[in-house]
Design a protein around this motif. Structure first.
Motif, PDB file in Angstrom:
ATOM      1  N   ASN A  36       0.833  -1.198   0.000  1.00 17.37           N
ATOM      2  CA  ASN A  36       0.000   0.000   0.000  1.00 17.37           C
ATOM      3  C   ASN A  36       0.872   1.253   0.000  1.00 17.37           C
ATOM      4  OD1 ASN A  36      -2.571  -1.470   0.402  1.00 17.37           O
ATOM      5  ND2 ASN A  36      -1.656  -1.983   2.373  1.00 17.37           N
ATOM      6  N   GLY A  37       0.502   2.214  -0.829  1.00 15.43           N
ATOM      7  CA  GLY A  37       1.247   3.456  -0.890  1.00 15.43           C
ATOM      8  C   GLY A  37       0.324   4.649  -1.006  1.00 15.43           C
ATOM      9  N   ALA A  38       0.878   5.839  -0.822  1.00 16.53           N
ATOM     10  CA  ALA A  38       0.105   7.075  -0.924  1.00 16.53           C
ATOM     11  C   ALA A  38       1.047   8.208  -1.294  1.00 16.53           C
ATOM     12  CB  ALA A  38      -0.598   7.378   0.395  1.00 16.53           C
ATOM     13  N   ARG A  51       0.620   0.065 -12.084  1.00 13.55           N
ATOM     14  CA  ARG A  51       0.141  -0.948 -11.133  1.00 13.55           C
ATOM     15  C   ARG A  51      -0.950  -1.816 -11.755  1.00 13.55           C
ATOM     16  NH1 ARG A  51      -4.055   0.694  -7.534  1.00 13.55           N
ATOM     17  NH2 ARG A  51      -5.037   2.648  -8.165  1.00 13.55           N
ATOM     18  N   ARG A  52      -1.669  -1.284 -12.731  1.00 13.73           N
ATOM     19  CA  ARG A  52      -2.608  -2.125 -13.474  1.00 13.73           C
ATOM     20  C   ARG A  52      -1.855  -3.106 -14.369  1.00 13.73           C
ATOM     21  NH1 ARG A  52      -5.605   2.171 -12.146  1.00 13.73           N
ATOM     22  NH2 ARG A  52      -7.835   1.824 -11.855  1.00 13.73           N
ATOM     23  N   ASN A  53      -0.767  -2.635 -14.932  1.00 11.70           N
ATOM     24  CA  ASN A  53       0.010  -3.514 -15.810  1.00 11.70           C
ATOM     25  C   ASN A  53       0.538  -4.741 -15.069  1.00 11.70           C
ATOM     26  OD1 ASN A  53      -0.397  -1.582 -17.769  1.00 11.70           O
ATOM     27  ND2 ASN A  53       1.700  -0.833 -17.799  1.00 11.70           N
ATOM     28  N   MET A  59       0.839  -9.171  -8.937  1.00 17.36           N
ATOM     29  CA  MET A  59       1.181  -8.095  -8.001  1.00 17.36           C
ATOM     30  C   MET A  59      -0.032  -7.224  -7.726  1.00 17.36           C
ATOM     31  SD  MET A  59       4.916  -6.550  -8.945  1.00 17.36           S
ATOM     32  CE  MET A  59       5.512  -7.388 -10.410  1.00 17.36           C
ATOM     33  N   ARG A  60      -0.206  -6.903  -6.457  1.00 18.90           N
ATOM     34  CA  ARG A  60      -1.283  -6.001  -6.053  1.00 18.90           C
ATOM     35  C   ARG A  60      -0.641  -4.781  -5.390  1.00 18.90           C
ATOM     36  NH1 ARG A  60      -6.976  -5.505  -6.634  1.00 18.90           N
ATOM     37  NH2 ARG A  60      -7.760  -4.301  -4.897  1.00 18.90           N
ATOM     38  N   VAL A  61      -0.635  -3.658  -6.115  1.00 22.45           N
ATOM     39  CA  VAL A  61      -0.038  -2.426  -5.602  1.00 22.45           C
ATOM     40  C   VAL A  61      -1.164  -1.408  -5.441  1.00 22.45           C
ATOM     41  CG1 VAL A  61       1.642  -0.593  -6.023  1.00 22.45           C
ATOM     42  CG2 VAL A  61       2.136  -2.924  -6.791  1.00 22.45           C
ATOM     43  N   GLY A 334       8.441  -6.393   0.815  1.00 17.50           N
ATOM     44  CA  GLY A 334       9.605  -5.881   0.107  1.00 17.50           C
ATOM     45  C   GLY A 334       9.805  -6.570  -1.227  1.00 17.50           C
ATOM     46  N   ALA A 335       9.491  -7.863  -1.303  1.00 18.34           N
ATOM     47  CA  ALA A 335       9.617  -8.602  -2.564  1.00 18.34           C
ATOM     48  C   ALA A 335       8.666  -8.028  -3.616  1.00 18.34           C
ATOM     49  CB  ALA A 335       9.331 -10.080  -2.332  1.00 18.34           C
ATOM     50  N   THR A 336       7.424  -7.717  -3.204  1.00 13.40           N
ATOM     51  CA  THR A 336       6.457  -7.118  -4.125  1.00 13.40           C
ATOM     52  C   THR A 336       6.896  -5.731  -4.556  1.00 13.40           C
ATOM     53  OG1 THR A 336       4.672  -8.314  -3.005  1.00 13.40           O
ATOM     54  CG2 THR A 336       4.037  -6.482  -4.430  1.00 13.40           C
TER      55      THR A 336
END
Length: 540
Positions: A36-38, A51-53, A59-61, A334-336
């Motif tokens: 999760n980021g902001a 992140r859609r790509n 991967m779920r970003v 961290g891997a993601t």
């Protein structure tokens, strides 16, 4: 092997194929833990596409476009796994210093771009798309010194244009913003007295310097909106004629509205195209000292670049990542995060221009790839940058995008008295949109009924509304872009189609699934006759 044993073996194999085939998607996705980021809305259009790509890789970003200041604060508080910002920690905003977080961190370059001056102005009922301004004129507009569109200083830079006697309405960010910080840093550096005089009226101490929170003086007629999507969405509504805002070029392209041609130090009026940004950033200085400021940017040389193609308000943004496991951030996360960073630094930069940004140059990509290795839990890779297909890369290290950038036309030289309108000049007789594109010669004239606009960064198309990154809208569980009707201002979520880059293995996830399903289908077809034969053998 007796018949009973053979049947058990066959049954086991079929069961394994069925289970593997129907659970392949879940198994693939289980390799990655969501992160999760902001932060930055300036960078959000690029982050959302990337992140859609990577969803196809499991991967779920998740990302919330809340503004750079909020992103930095959330990262500092440990409520997000990563943040994005146009400015680093440690800068002084008025009398307040943005303290460093207690958690260990590093900056990774994200994407470059130009902060554009998007506006909504009509002349004789047609949208005007060829507005030119010097830095001084622009600063006076955003400090209230120039209050009307037909001001003599604006008219002098736009000869032959019948500018309307209409009030200028500056639209500024209501939230803490990296865009505001970059814009005010430029005004403070290049037009110090005008900016300090305004800050004094707003009750701020001087010298004013940069600020992430735009100071608004009561009675000046300013409008404040949250996020890049908020300011661009407001300006793009038909009813809000006379407005102007500062926003990343991507948002102007998506709404189909024109941007100011800004005068550079070589006395040429230029647009914030990908190539003009690339040229400007050749003059950026990168802090290479080890420590908490490593890879941050010093833009004084960009402001004063003498190259005729250089766009003065060019910069790049950063991803702020942890370099140690702490709180809710684990090695699995961290891997993601590491693999997402590897993706956007290489393959993702190919899409920068069409998204309204400018791809990172090779020195920042190489430095960024080394920074990724500091993320705990990352599967460290030695990426071959030659395979990234970044349009700035060349065999000899020259920035190709900057090298091949076209020179501005003669009509965009200060003092030109001819009849050519120059790059992106003219008017748009449509009712919505029109005027700009992501090319090097602008949008020209659009005579369509619904506006020329842009379609995902390409000219033509047009629409009757505006694309925004609606950070508060959730579509299928992913915060992302929306579509806002220009007349009503009503927004709705939309799904962005992912662009599928090649999988390193040579096959995409979808292709693997199809192969597995074919194997499963053939196995089921053969199972019945095989079992029938085995039953007869048992009876005999």
């Amino acid at each position: 092997m007796n018949v009973k044993l053979r049947m058990r073996v066959l049954s086991g194999l079929l069961t394994a194929v069925v289970v593997f085939g129907f659970s392949s998607s879940a198994a693939w996705a289980a390799d990655y833990v969501p992160v999760n980021g902001a932060g930055s809305s300036w960078s959000a259009n690029a982050i959302d596409q990337w992140r859609r790509n990577v969803v196809q890789y499991g991967m779920r970003v998740n990302y919330a476009s809340t503004g750079s200041s909020d992103g930095r604060n959330q990262f500092k508080a440990g409520t997000v796994d990563f943040a994005s910002s146009e400015i680093p920690y440690g800068l002084k905003d008025g009398t307040v210093v943005d303290a460093l977080p207690s958690r260990a961190f590093a900056y990774i370059p994200l994407v470059a771009g130009g902060t554009a001056l998007m506006y909504n102005l009509k002349i004789g009922g047609k949208r005007f798309t060829n507005l030119k301004m010097s830095g001084e004129t622009l600063t006076k507009v955003f400090t209230g010194v120039i209050a009307f569109w037909d001001d003599p200083q604006i008219a002098e830079e736009n000869p032959g244009v019948s500018l309307p006697k209409r009030k200028i309405v500056p639209v500024v960010r209501s939230d803490g913003s990296g865009s505001t910080a970059q814009f005010t840093s430029w005004m403070a550096d290049e037009h110090t007295k005008i900016w300090d005089d305004y800050c004094k009226l707003a009750g701020r101490s001087i010298p004013c310097g940069l600020t992430s929170n735009y100071p608004v003086v009561s009675g000046k007629g300013y409008v404040s909106q949250p996020g890049s999507q908020g300011v661009s969405g407001y300006v793009s509504q038909n009813a809000n004629e006379g407005t102007i805002t500062y926003v990343e070029y991507s948002y102007a392209l998506k709404t189909g509205f024109p941007v100011v041609k800004l005068l550079n130090d070589s006395n040429h009026y230029v647009l914030p195209t990908a190539s003009n940004v690339a040229v400007a950033l050749l003059e950026a200085k990168i802090d290479k000292r080890p420590g908490n400021s490593y890879l941050t940017q010093i833009l004084t040389g960009v402001y004063d670049s003498k190259d005729p193609r250089s766009y003065p308000l060019s910069s790049y943004s950063y991803l702020i990542v942890p370099t140690a496991v702490s709180g809710s951030f684990t090695a699995a996360k961290g891997a993601t995060l590491g693999d997402f960073a590897y993706y956007y630094l290489c393959e993702g930069q190919q899409q920068a221009e069409v998204l309204g940004y400018s791809p990172l140059p090779i020195n920042l990509v190489k430095a960024g790839l080394e920074q990724v290795k500091k993320i705990p839990g990352v599967s460290a890779k030695d990426k071959d940058v030659a395979k990234c297909n970044n349009p700035t890369f060349s065999a000899d290290g020259t920035n190709l995008l900057a090298k091949n950038a076209p020179m501005p036309p003669a009509a965009d030289k200060l003092g030109y008295t001819g009849t050519d309108t120059g790059a992106g000049g003219g008017t748009d007789s449509g009712n919505t949109g029109g005027g700009t594109d992501n090319g090097n010669t602008g949008g020209g004239t659009d005579s369509g009924n619904t506006g020329g606009g842009t379609d995902n960064g390409n000219t033509g198309g047009g629409n009757t509304g505006g694309w925004v990154d609606n950070g508060g809208v959730v579509d299928n569980g992913i915060v992302g872009p929306g579509f806002c009707d220009n007349d009503t201002g009503i927004c709705q979520a939309v799904s962005a189609e992912a662009i599928n880059p090649p999988d390193p293995s040579g096959r995409t996830f979808a292709q693997v699934q199809i192969i597995l399903l074919i194997v499963l289908f053939m196995s089921l077809l053969l199972a019945v006759p095989v079992l029938s034969v085995m039953r007869r053998a048992k009876q005999n």
